[in-house]
Design a protein around this motif. Structure first.
Motif, PDB file in Angstrom:
ATOM      1  N   LEU A   4      23.946   9.089   6.788  1.00  0.00           N
ATOM      2  CA  LEU A   4      22.902   8.041   7.658  1.00  0.00           C
ATOM      3  C   LEU A   4      22.382   7.139   7.265  1.00  0.00           C
ATOM      4  O   LEU A   4      21.820   6.412   7.919  1.00  0.00           O
ATOM      5  N   ASN A   5      23.129   6.110   6.128  1.00  0.00           N
ATOM      6  CA  ASN A   5      22.358   4.915   5.786  1.00  0.00           C
ATOM      7  C   ASN A   5      21.953   3.792   6.885  1.00  0.00           C
ATOM      8  O   ASN A   5      21.177   3.102   7.020  1.00  0.00           O
ATOM      9  N   ASP A   6      22.958   3.437   7.928  1.00  0.00           N
ATOM     10  CA  ASP A   6      23.290   2.787   8.438  1.00  0.00           C
ATOM     11  C   ASP A   6      22.824   3.464   9.635  1.00  0.00           C
ATOM     12  O   ASP A   6      21.802   2.065  10.671  1.00  0.00           O
ATOM     13  N   TRP A   7      22.252   4.516  10.846  1.00  0.00           N
ATOM     14  CA  TRP A   7      21.590   4.817  11.832  1.00  0.00           C
ATOM     15  C   TRP A   7      19.974   4.318  10.870  1.00  0.00           C
ATOM     16  O   TRP A   7      19.038   4.165  11.985  1.00  0.00           O
ATOM     17  N   ILE A   8      19.668   4.769   9.727  1.00  0.00           N
ATOM     18  CA  ILE A   8      18.053   4.758   9.686  1.00  0.00           C
ATOM     19  C   ILE A   8      17.727   3.347   9.818  1.00  0.00           C
ATOM     20  O   ILE A   8      17.347   2.495   9.697  1.00  0.00           O
ATOM     21  N   GLU A   9      19.001   2.589   8.974  1.00  0.00           N
ATOM     22  CA  GLU A   9      18.736   0.622   9.092  1.00  0.00           C
ATOM     23  C   GLU A   9      17.704   0.394  10.349  1.00  0.00           C
ATOM     24  O   GLU A   9      17.808  -0.419  10.919  1.00  0.00           O
ATOM     25  N   GLN A  10      19.228   1.245  11.087  1.00  0.00           N
ATOM     26  CA  GLN A  10      18.987   0.340  12.345  1.00  0.00           C
ATOM     27  C   GLN A  10      18.121   0.887  13.379  1.00  0.00           C
ATOM     28  O   GLN A  10      17.240  -0.358  13.996  1.00  0.00           O
ATOM     29  N   SER A  11      17.329   2.063  12.775  1.00  0.00           N
ATOM     30  CA  SER A  11      16.478   2.583  14.081  1.00  0.00           C
ATOM     31  C   SER A  11      15.287   3.894  13.580  1.00  0.00           C
ATOM     32  O   SER A  11      14.966   3.711  14.685  1.00  0.00           O
ATOM     33  N   LEU A  12      14.938   3.115  12.713  1.00  0.00           N
ATOM     34  CA  LEU A  12      14.039   4.187  12.035  1.00  0.00           C
ATOM     35  C   LEU A  12      13.010   3.167  10.554  1.00  0.00           C
ATOM     36  O   LEU A  12      12.095   3.283  10.323  1.00  0.00           O
ATOM     37  N   ARG A  13      13.352   1.561  10.884  1.00  0.00           N
ATOM     38  CA  ARG A  13      12.752   0.450   9.866  1.00  0.00           C
ATOM     39  C   ARG A  13      11.628  -0.048  10.802  1.00  0.00           C
ATOM     40  O   ARG A  13      11.700  -1.200  11.055  1.00  0.00           O
ATOM     41  N   SER A  14      11.088   0.978  11.955  1.00  0.00           N
ATOM     42  CA  SER A  14       9.874   0.394  12.082  1.00  0.00           C
ATOM     43  C   SER A  14       8.237   0.648  12.105  1.00  0.00           C
ATOM     44  O   SER A  14       8.104   1.768  11.065  1.00  0.00           O
ATOM     45  N   LEU A  15       7.561  -0.026  12.610  1.00  0.00           N
ATOM     46  CA  LEU A  15       5.914   0.461  11.704  1.00  0.00           C
ATOM     47  C   LEU A  15       5.611   1.527  12.319  1.00  0.00           C
ATOM     48  O   LEU A  15       4.252   2.308  12.140  1.00  0.00           O
ATOM     49  N   TRP A  16       6.081   1.678  13.103  1.00  0.00           N
ATOM     50  CA  TRP A  16       5.757   2.874  14.642  1.00  0.00           C
ATOM     51  C   TRP A  16       6.615   4.088  13.569  1.00  0.00           C
ATOM     52  O   TRP A  16       5.434   5.212  12.625  1.00  0.00           O
ATOM     53  N   VAL A  17       7.630   4.328  12.958  1.00  0.00           N
ATOM     54  CA  VAL A  17       8.198   5.412  11.933  1.00  0.00           C
ATOM     55  C   VAL A  17       6.990   5.584  10.241  1.00  0.00           C
ATOM     56  O   VAL A  17       6.629   6.314   9.928  1.00  0.00           O
ATOM     57  N   ILE A  18       7.242   4.119  10.152  1.00  0.00           N
ATOM     58  CA  ILE A  18       6.168   4.033   8.643  1.00  0.00           C
ATOM     59  C   ILE A  18       4.601   4.842   8.808  1.00  0.00           C
ATOM     60  O   ILE A  18       4.517   5.219   8.343  1.00  0.00           O
ATOM     61  N   ALA A  19       4.579   4.353   9.841  1.00  0.00           N
ATOM     62  CA  ALA A  19       2.758   5.153  10.133  1.00  0.00           C
ATOM     63  C   ALA A  19       3.254   6.495  10.243  1.00  0.00           C
ATOM     64  O   ALA A  19       1.739   6.639   9.619  1.00  0.00           O
ATOM     65  N   ILE A  20       3.186   6.880  10.598  1.00  0.00           N
ATOM     66  CA  ILE A  20       3.805   8.401  11.334  1.00  0.00           C
ATOM     67  C   ILE A  20       3.767   9.636  10.163  1.00  0.00           C
ATOM     68  O   ILE A  20       3.683  10.211   9.848  1.00  0.00           O
ATOM     69  N   THR A  21       4.968   8.863   9.012  1.00  0.00           N
ATOM     70  CA  THR A  21       6.044   9.720   7.892  1.00  0.00           C
ATOM     71  C   THR A  21       3.888   9.114   6.663  1.00  0.00           C
ATOM     72  O   THR A  21       4.337  10.120   6.198  1.00  0.00           O
ATOM     73  N   THR A  22       3.774   8.004   7.012  1.00  0.00           N
ATOM     74  CA  THR A  22       2.786   7.297   5.571  1.00  0.00           C
ATOM     75  C   THR A  22       2.123   8.362   6.043  1.00  0.00           C
ATOM     76  O   THR A  22       1.295   9.168   4.723  1.00  0.00           O
ATOM     77  N   LEU A  23       1.163   8.776   7.410  1.00  0.00           N
ATOM     78  CA  LEU A  23      -0.250   9.855   7.076  1.00  0.00           C
ATOM     79  C   LEU A  23       0.806  11.370   7.199  1.00  0.00           C
ATOM     80  O   LEU A  23      -0.311  12.238   6.761  1.00  0.00           O
ATOM     81  N   GLY A  24       1.509  11.536   8.091  1.00  0.00           N
ATOM     82  CA  GLY A  24       2.088  13.132   8.008  1.00  0.00           C
ATOM     83  C   GLY A  24       2.380  14.006   5.715  1.00  0.00           C
ATOM     84  O   GLY A  24       1.939  14.883   6.156  1.00  0.00           O
ATOM     85  N   PHE A  25       3.649  12.559   6.001  1.00  0.00           N
ATOM     86  CA  PHE A  25       3.850  13.360   4.284  1.00  0.00           C
ATOM     87  C   PHE A  25       3.136  13.066   3.511  1.00  0.00           C
ATOM     88  O   PHE A  25       2.547  14.002   2.487  1.00  0.00           O
ATOM     89  N   GLY A  26       1.471  12.486   3.924  1.00  0.00           N
ATOM     90  CA  GLY A  26       0.627  12.036   2.852  1.00  0.00           C
ATOM     91  C   GLY A  26      -0.335  13.625   2.940  1.00  0.00           C
ATOM     92  O   GLY A  26      -1.001  13.583   2.289  1.00  0.00           O
ATOM     93  N   LEU A  27      -0.304  14.099   4.217  1.00  0.00           N
ATOM     94  CA  LEU A  27      -0.928  15.342   4.516  1.00  0.00           C
ATOM     95  C   LEU A  27      -0.218  15.860   3.830  1.00  0.00           C
ATOM     96  O   LEU A  27      -1.278  17.118   3.164  1.00  0.00           O
ATOM     97  N   LEU A  28       0.919  16.339   3.414  1.00  0.00           N
ATOM     98  CA  LEU A  28       1.918  17.348   3.172  1.00  0.00           C
ATOM     99  C   LEU A  28       1.705  17.269   1.366  1.00  0.00           C
ATOM    100  O   LEU A  28       1.640  18.393   0.925  1.00  0.00           O
ATOM    101  N   LEU A  29       0.950  16.252   1.289  1.00  0.00           N
ATOM    102  CA  LEU A  29       0.885  15.698  -0.521  1.00  0.00           C
ATOM    103  C   LEU A  29      -0.434  16.252  -1.002  1.00  0.00           C
ATOM    104  O   LEU A  29      -0.218  17.216  -2.295  1.00  0.00           O
ATOM    105  N   TRP A  30      -1.084  16.759   0.103  1.00  0.00           N
ATOM    106  CA  TRP A  30      -2.875  16.849   0.052  1.00  0.00           C
ATOM    107  C   TRP A  30      -3.202  18.579  -0.656  1.00  0.00           C
ATOM    108  O   TRP A  30      -3.246  18.383  -0.738  1.00  0.00           O
ATOM    109  N   VAL A  31      -2.105  19.086   1.520  1.00  0.00           N
ATOM    110  CA  VAL A  31      -1.971  20.174   0.516  1.00  0.00           C
ATOM    111  C   VAL A  31      -1.151  21.042  -0.729  1.00  0.00           C
ATOM    112  O   VAL A  31      -1.537  21.821  -1.068  1.00  0.00           O
ATOM    113  N   ALA A  32      -0.004  20.276  -0.519  1.00  0.00           N
ATOM    114  CA  ALA A  32       0.877  20.768  -2.336  1.00  0.00           C
ATOM    115  C   ALA A  32      -0.360  20.369  -3.723  1.00  0.00           C
ATOM    116  O   ALA A  32      -0.581  21.107  -4.594  1.00  0.00           O
TER     117      ALA A  32
END
Length: 268
Positions: free
Chosen positions: A102-130
């Motif tokens: 998946l590396n090429d697809w991730i490099e082309q499709s997921l390296r955006s600020l929208w993705v970073i913002a959402i994953t930073t929040l979502g996995f941050g909340l999951l870290l808090w729960v854990a």
């Protein structure tokens, strides 16, 4: 790229590689926010090699002991250290396969600020729960194949920018009942084969591509990344015992919300 930019990016790599806040996101942000040029493949090799030196130096006794016992007893009657070596190998497989596929697809499709913002929040909340639900009943001696596979699958998610490899593996280990420091220690040991593989792959690409950056700047970046990463590992393990993961959760939530506000306001 000048030496100031190299200093900032090398510090970002060293300080964020092992903290649960995502190094990939922080390396993407300067180019997106400040318009800095892409650091290039040679620079990536240098800073990854620096963080590899840091983690292998910090855990040199563990690495030596695990490697030695793995070679002596790992294929017949593995002891605790040799078994830990097997667990590291098994947990590395999902991320390695995901990276190859998946590396090429991730490099082309997921390296955006929208993705970073959402994953930073979502996995941050999951870290808090854990962190809140952590029972801390298990040590590394109680790792099982199932637990290792779950942590390995979680590590594969870190290919998505903003997730954080250390953050998601520590999260998985805490949800499985492991002690905070043991979860972090396994996460750091687990980083060694992946960073090594990524560094070797980048070196092969560098040699074939003929990317020629200044050697002095590359050496500078390697040293900055190595020293900052070593200090980061040291202090993170101390803070983890004293204050837990809440400061990193707060940081992730603030960063994610700030990015969302800027994106929705059209500032980015």
């Amino acid at each position: 790229m000048d030496f100031f930019q190299a200093l900032v990016l090398a510090l970002l790599q060293g300080l964020t590689e092992f903290l649960p806040i995502s190094s990939s996101a922080h390396l993407i942000l300067p180019s997106k926010l400040l318009g800095w040029p892409d650091q290039g493949l040679a620079f990536d090799v240098a800073v990854h090699f620096g963080t590899l030196l840091a983690v292998m130096t910090y855990f040199r006794r563990d690495v030596w002991r695990i490697g030695q016992r793995f070679l002596v007893t790992g294929f017949s009657q593995p002891d605790n250290d040799a078994r830990l070596g097997w667990w590291i190998i098994i947990a590395t497989v999902p991320a390695a396969l995901a990276g190859l596929i998946l590396n090429d697809w991730i490099e082309q499709s997921l390296r955006s600020l929208w993705v970073i913002a959402i994953t930073t929040l979502g996995f941050g909340l999951l870290l808090w729960v854990a962190d809140r639900k952590a029972t801390e009943q298990k040590t590394l001696l109680q790792l099982t194949f199932t637990a290792v596979l779950v942590i390995g699958l979680a590590q594969a998610l870190a290919l998505i920018p903003g997730t954080s490899r250390s953050g998601i593996t520590i999260t998985a280990a805490l949800l499985l009942g492991f002690q905070r420091v043991d979860a972090a220690r396994f996460s750091f040991l687990l980083s060694i084969p992946l960073i090594l593989a990524a560094t070797l792959l980048k070196i092969m690409e560098l040699v074939s591509g003929g990317d020629g950056s200044g050697w002095l700047m590359l050496l500078f970046a390697t040293l900055v990344a190595a020293v900052s990463a070593w200090l980061c590992i040291h202090w993170f393990l101390i803070w983890l015992e004293r204050i837990g993961l809440l400061p990193f959760v707060v940081y992730r939530l603030c960063l994610g919300l700030l990015l969302l506000v800027l994106l929705m306001g059209g500032a980015l």
